[in-house]
Scaffold this active site. Structure first.
Site, short mmCIF file in Angstrom:
data_model
loop_
_atom_site.label_atom_id
_atom_site.label_comp_id
_atom_site.label_asym_id
_atom_site.label_seq_id
_atom_site.Cartn_x
_atom_site.Cartn_y
_atom_site.Cartn_z
N LYS A 1 0.93 -1.13 0.16
CA LYS A 1 -0.18 0.02 0.06
C LYS A 1 0.89 1.39 0.03
O LYS A 1 0.82 2.32 -0.87
CB LYS A 1 -0.98 -0.12 1.25
N ARG B 1 -9.57 0.87 8.90
CA ARG B 1 -9.07 -0.72 9.28
C ARG B 1 -10.08 -1.50 10.25
O ARG B 1 -9.83 -2.61 10.53
CB ARG B 1 -7.79 -0.52 10.35
N ARG C 1 11.42 -5.34 4.92
CA ARG C 1 11.27 -3.84 4.75
C ARG C 1 12.21 -3.03 5.43
O ARG C 1 12.46 -2.89 6.78
CB ARG C 1 9.63 -3.45 5.13
N ARG D 1 11.49 -0.50 10.94
CA ARG D 1 10.20 -0.14 11.66
C ARG D 1 10.18 -1.28 13.06
O ARG D 1 10.50 -2.27 13.03
CB ARG D 1 8.97 -0.27 10.86
N ARG E 1 -0.58 -8.49 13.50
CA ARG E 1 -1.14 -7.51 12.44
C ARG E 1 -1.86 -8.25 11.61
O ARG E 1 -3.13 -7.95 11.08
CB ARG E 1 0.04 -6.68 11.80
P1 ADP Z 1 2.13 -2.05 3.22
O1 ADP Z 1 2.12 -0.34 3.15
O2 ADP Z 1 1.06 -2.53 2.46
O3 ADP Z 1 2.46 -2.39 4.75
P2 ADP Z 1 4.78 -1.66 1.81
O4 ADP Z 1 4.43 -0.89 0.55
O5 ADP Z 1 5.70 -0.82 2.93
O6 ADP Z 1 3.51 -2.43 2.32
O7 ADP Z 1 5.59 -3.04 1.29
C1 ADP Z 1 6.19 -4.01 2.36
C2 ADP Z 1 7.38 -4.47 1.83
O8 ADP Z 1 7.27 -5.17 0.47
C3 ADP Z 1 8.48 -3.20 1.51
O9 ADP Z 1 9.74 -3.69 1.87
C4 ADP Z 1 8.48 -3.16 -0.07
O10 ADP Z 1 9.53 -2.63 -0.60
C5 ADP Z 1 8.04 -4.57 -0.43
N1 ADP Z 1 7.42 -4.47 -1.72
C6 ADP Z 1 6.14 -3.63 -1.83
N2 ADP Z 1 5.59 -4.13 -2.97
C7 ADP Z 1 6.11 -5.03 -3.50
C8 ADP Z 1 6.05 -5.88 -4.61
N3 ADP Z 1 5.04 -5.81 -5.67
N4 ADP Z 1 6.95 -6.73 -4.98
C9 ADP Z 1 8.00 -7.20 -4.07
N5 ADP Z 1 8.14 -6.54 -3.08
C10 ADP Z 1 7.39 -5.26 -2.71
P1 AMP Z 2 0.70 0.90 8.93
O1 AMP Z 2 1.90 1.82 8.79
O2 AMP Z 2 -0.62 1.02 8.19
O3 AMP Z 2 1.27 -0.58 8.79
O4 AMP Z 2 0.28 0.66 10.49
C1 AMP Z 2 0.94 0.58 11.47
C2 AMP Z 2 0.40 0.42 12.77
O5 AMP Z 2 -0.27 1.65 13.13
C3 AMP Z 2 -0.75 -0.76 13.02
O6 AMP Z 2 -0.24 -1.92 13.08
C4 AMP Z 2 -1.36 -0.07 14.10
O7 AMP Z 2 -0.71 -0.34 15.45
C5 AMP Z 2 -1.45 1.60 13.89
N1 AMP Z 2 -2.39 1.89 12.80
C6 AMP Z 2 -2.32 2.63 11.76
N2 AMP Z 2 -3.56 2.70 11.17
C7 AMP Z 2 -4.63 2.28 12.05
C8 AMP Z 2 -6.11 2.21 12.14
N3 AMP Z 2 -6.70 2.92 11.12
N4 AMP Z 2 -6.50 2.02 13.08
C9 AMP Z 2 -5.69 1.44 14.20
N5 AMP Z 2 -4.70 1.35 14.19
C10 AMP Z 2 -3.92 1.86 13.18
#
Ligand code: ADP
Ligand code: AMP
Length: 210
Positions: free
Chosen positions: A13, A88, A127, A153, A164
């Site tokens: 995302k 969420r 990541r 992170r 999660r």
């Molecule tokens: P989200 O925001 O849904 O938690 P991220 O965009 O942070 O996910 O992506 C999670 C990890 O996967 C990151 O390390 C990113 O570089 C990697 N990633 C994202 N999209 C892809 C893809 N299409 N193929 C391989 N790795 C990906």
């Molecule tokens: P994300 O960056 O979207 O992966 O979110 C990281 C963490 O932030 C989650 O695991 C939750 O602890 C908190 N968080 C982010 N967005 C929300 C939401 N919409 N509702 C509740 N917790 C959230």
């Protein structure tokens, strides 16, 4: 355009939002990024959410709803926004609907980035993010360029990821039918390359790549 990106943790995302917002000319509103900024800045909100996030739990609805609804009422969101990580839960989805309806606004689409649980652990534990630019990397799939400082992170541990994912299946996946019933749901396969995923999202939104 008022959009929501939804999908399991690690679906891509954040990666896709960063690529799409310049193309669509709307701000990226990530609830997770907002909470992380609060933690970094040592605010009261940051202190309140730090431990919850680290353990992979959800921040309480009332706190999250207040923060995000206030954000989307800011001037830069007037012509649209891309929500990432919100809503969420069902109460969050209903609060968003009510806030938009109160201003005679509505959503244009909700894009579900699908990714199987099996790929998620590897994506999340690999990541890395660059604190200076906010760029998202992966140690294997998208390694950071040499010399770029990256951090991991606090909630990208295997333990927190399992938590999660449980929250995603229990709380977030059930909001998808809510949007499907409104005819707003578009799904894309998140297991393709990032470029292919971006192309699919633009295509389901009916936007031509510029
Ligand atoms: P989200 O925001 O849904 O938690 P991220 O965009 O942070 O996910 O992506 C999670 C990890 O996967 C990151 O390390 C990113 O570089 C990697 N990633 C994202 N999209 C892809 C893809 N299409 N193929 C391989 N790795 C990906
Ligand atoms: P994300 O960056 O979207 O992966 O979110 C990281 C963490 O932030 C989650 O695991 C939750 O602890 C908190 N968080 C982010 N967005 C929300 C939401 N919409 N509702 C509740 N917790 C959230």
């Amino acid at each position: 355009m008022r959009l929501i990106l939804v999908g399991p943790p690690g679906a891509g995302k954040g990666t896709q939002a960063k690529r799409l917002v310049s193309q669509l000319n709307i701000p990226h509103v990530s609830s997770g990024d907002m909470f992380r900024a609060a933690i970094k800045n040592g605010t009261e909100l940051g202190k309140q959410v730090q431990e919850i996030m680290k353990q992979g739990h959800l921040v309480p609805d009332e706190v999250t709803i207040k923060m995000v609804i206030a954000r989307i009422k800011e001037d830069d969101c007037e012509s649209g926004f891309m929500l990432d990580g919100f809503p969420r839960t069902r109460p969050q989805a209903e609060a968003l609907d009510a806030a938009l309806a109160a201003d005679d606004l509505s959503l244009d689409a909700i894009v579900l980035i699908e990714a199987a649980d099996e790929v998620i652990i590897e994506r999340i534990t690999g990541r890395r993010t660059a604190p200076k630019t906010g760029a998202i990397y992966h140690i294997k799939f998208n390694p950071p360029p040499e010399g770029v400082e990256v951090t991991q992170r606090a909630d990208d541990t295997e333990e927190a990821v399992v938590q999660r994912m449980k929250k995603y299946h229990a709380e977030t996946a059930p909001i998808i039918p809510f949007y499907e019933a409104k005819g707003l749901l578009k799904s894309v396969n998140g297991l393709q390359t990032p470029d292919q995923v971006t192309e699919d999202i633009l295509s389901v939104l009916g936007v031509r790549k510029s």
